[in-house]
Design a protein around this motif. Sequence first.
Motif, PDB file in Angstrom:
ATOM      1  N   PHE A  77       0.953  -0.996   0.155  1.00  0.00           N
ATOM      2  CA  PHE A  77      -0.107   0.441  -0.044  1.00  0.00           C
ATOM      3  C   PHE A  77       0.583   0.705   0.374  1.00  0.00           C
ATOM      4  O   PHE A  77       2.047   1.524   0.386  1.00  0.00           O
ATOM      5  N   GLN A 290      -5.475   1.925   5.600  1.00  0.00           N
ATOM      6  CA  GLN A 290      -5.331   1.183   4.999  1.00  0.00           C
ATOM      7  C   GLN A 290      -5.043  -0.100   5.400  1.00  0.00           C
ATOM      8  O   GLN A 290      -5.625  -1.426   4.432  1.00  0.00           O
ATOM      9  N   ASP A 293      -8.092  -2.277   7.465  1.00  0.00           N
ATOM     10  CA  ASP A 293      -8.708  -2.197   6.735  1.00  0.00           C
ATOM     11  C   ASP A 293      -8.843  -3.655   5.805  1.00  0.00           C
ATOM     12  O   ASP A 293      -9.399  -4.359   5.411  1.00  0.00           O
ATOM     13  N   ARG A 301      -6.680  -1.232  -0.180  1.00  0.00           N
ATOM     14  CA  ARG A 301      -7.349   0.485  -0.888  1.00  0.00           C
ATOM     15  C   ARG A 301      -6.144   0.812  -1.339  1.00  0.00           C
ATOM     16  O   ARG A 301      -5.562   0.673  -0.674  1.00  0.00           O
ATOM     17  N   ASN A 302      -5.952   1.574  -2.313  1.00  0.00           N
ATOM     18  CA  ASN A 302      -4.680   2.427  -2.540  1.00  0.00           C
ATOM     19  C   ASN A 302      -3.370   0.962  -2.171  1.00  0.00           C
ATOM     20  O   ASN A 302      -2.334   1.723  -2.158  1.00  0.00           O
ATOM     21  N   SER A 303      -3.427   0.455  -3.008  1.00  0.00           N
ATOM     22  CA  SER A 303      -2.489  -0.423  -3.450  1.00  0.00           C
ATOM     23  C   SER A 303      -1.691  -0.198  -4.913  1.00  0.00           C
ATOM     24  O   SER A 303      -2.474   0.019  -5.663  1.00  0.00           O
ATOM     25  N   GLU A 308      -8.065  -2.469  -6.645  1.00  0.00           N
ATOM     26  CA  GLU A 308      -9.088  -1.958  -5.448  1.00  0.00           C
ATOM     27  C   GLU A 308     -10.306  -2.922  -5.524  1.00  0.00           C
ATOM     28  O   GLU A 308     -11.111  -3.885  -6.503  1.00  0.00           O
ATOM     29  N   ARG A 310     -13.329  -4.136  -2.305  1.00  0.00           N
ATOM     30  CA  ARG A 310     -13.612  -3.772  -0.934  1.00  0.00           C
ATOM     31  C   ARG A 310     -15.443  -4.724  -1.182  1.00  0.00           C
ATOM     32  O   ARG A 310     -16.090  -4.613  -1.897  1.00  0.00           O
TER      33      ARG A 310
END
Length: 388
Positions: A77, A290, A293, A301-303, A308, A310
């Motif tokens: 991330f 992140q 989560d 998120r934001n890797s 993405e 979820r």
Amino acid sequence: MFKIQTLNNISRNGLDRLPANLYSVANEVAAPDAVLVRSADMHKAPIAASVKAIARAGAGTNNIPVAEMSARGVPVFNAPGANANAVKELVVAGMLLAARNIADALGFVRGLDASGDLHHKVEAEKKRFVGTELAGKTLGVVGLGAIGVKVANAAYALGMRVIGFDPHMTVDGAWQLSAEVAKAGSLAELFAASDYLTFHVPLNDKTRGAFGTQALELVRPGVVLLNFAREGIVDAAALRKGLADGRIGRYVSDFPEADLLGDARVISLPHLGASTGEAEENCALMVVDQLRDFLEHGNVRNSVNFPETRMARTGSARICIANSNRPNMIGQLSHVLGEAGVNIAQMHNASRGELAYSLIDVDSPVPDSLVAAIAAIDGILSVRVIGN
Ligand SMILES: NC(=O)C1=CN([C@@H]2O[C@H](COP(=O)(O)OP(=O)(O)OC[C@H]3O[C@@H](n4cnc5c(N)ncnc54)[C@H](O)[C@@H]3O)[C@@H](O)[C@H]2O)C=CC1
Ligand SMILES: O=C(O)CCC(=O)C(=O)O
């Protein structure tokens, strides 16, 4: 309890978001579940098999073996844009340092003998530090991402003409970029038109040496070259040649180089671009959220290497699976779950390049034998069960 290893100082406000009943955080950790890092070079030492995620509290991930982590099914991330304002402000400072001979002038004043007629000495010598103004000069920006866009807009606000080059610019970036920033058709066009030239691209095989001997032949004599991206973006030999023959008037960089430390045309800063309290906090908050989560829910998120992904939690347990992105992986997974008598409550699958990632919520506990059966499928990179 998740064990987090920190390889650099991470802002306290970020670390405080890791509840003590769920997380232990330390520099030295045996078998960490995740690593929080800034600029530490993770290519140098093996990464423990226990690591399930790496979170970079910043933008660049060239200090992390991302390809190796992808092959292990481990997400990396980062914190896109979280330190962009800090870098922008230092780039503006860098242009001013170069234009107004500020470092030399400060050195002169610091070295003054306090006795005698200070006023006379100052007025007599100040002509040595006469500079130029930024207004009316042309800035070329290579890379119009989070930082490049802010630098371009700030330079325009200072009265500069600005041209930019970025073949992969995002729609969001385009929305944020001032309409006054001109688009260069090619790097060659940008090099030839710029009095100031700044790079804001990630370091990778395509950008290494982006400023090299070819660029040197194209730039305006005396160009001010700014590098707040990474040392490898500017080719070492081209830089030295350009400084020697005057093609490069000044080199302003965030990455000091041993043999240039004493060169008056080189202004080096100690990798300070993101070193503001605000940026450090922004980055830490973003990546810690992140990371939580991911560790607690498997969401991504934001890797920089995972898609993405979820999905709201349902069911009793969640299986998180990374695999090679090839046909029949989902078919094999659902077959193995069916054989084990485990019903899928809901699932989400997404892919990115050669990697795919699935979240599968199930209605019953997941036995170890099922985890082993999933891991044994050819192409599975990692399997993790949450909330069993
Ligand atoms: N000095 C410091 O402390 C800091 C340095 N950085 C460096 O700056 C880099 C950029 O950061 P951000 O703007 O936040 O990243 P970003 O990912 O938002 O922007 C990078 C931009 O470069 C563009 N790009 C990629 N390859 C290109 C190429 N060959 N030619 C032209 N454009 C190209 C991309 O399309 C993207 O728009 C980071 O990767 C990092 O290496 C970032 C933050 C702090
Ligand atoms: O964490 C830092 O100070 C370095 C920031 C940086 O270079 C980046 O975010 O890419």
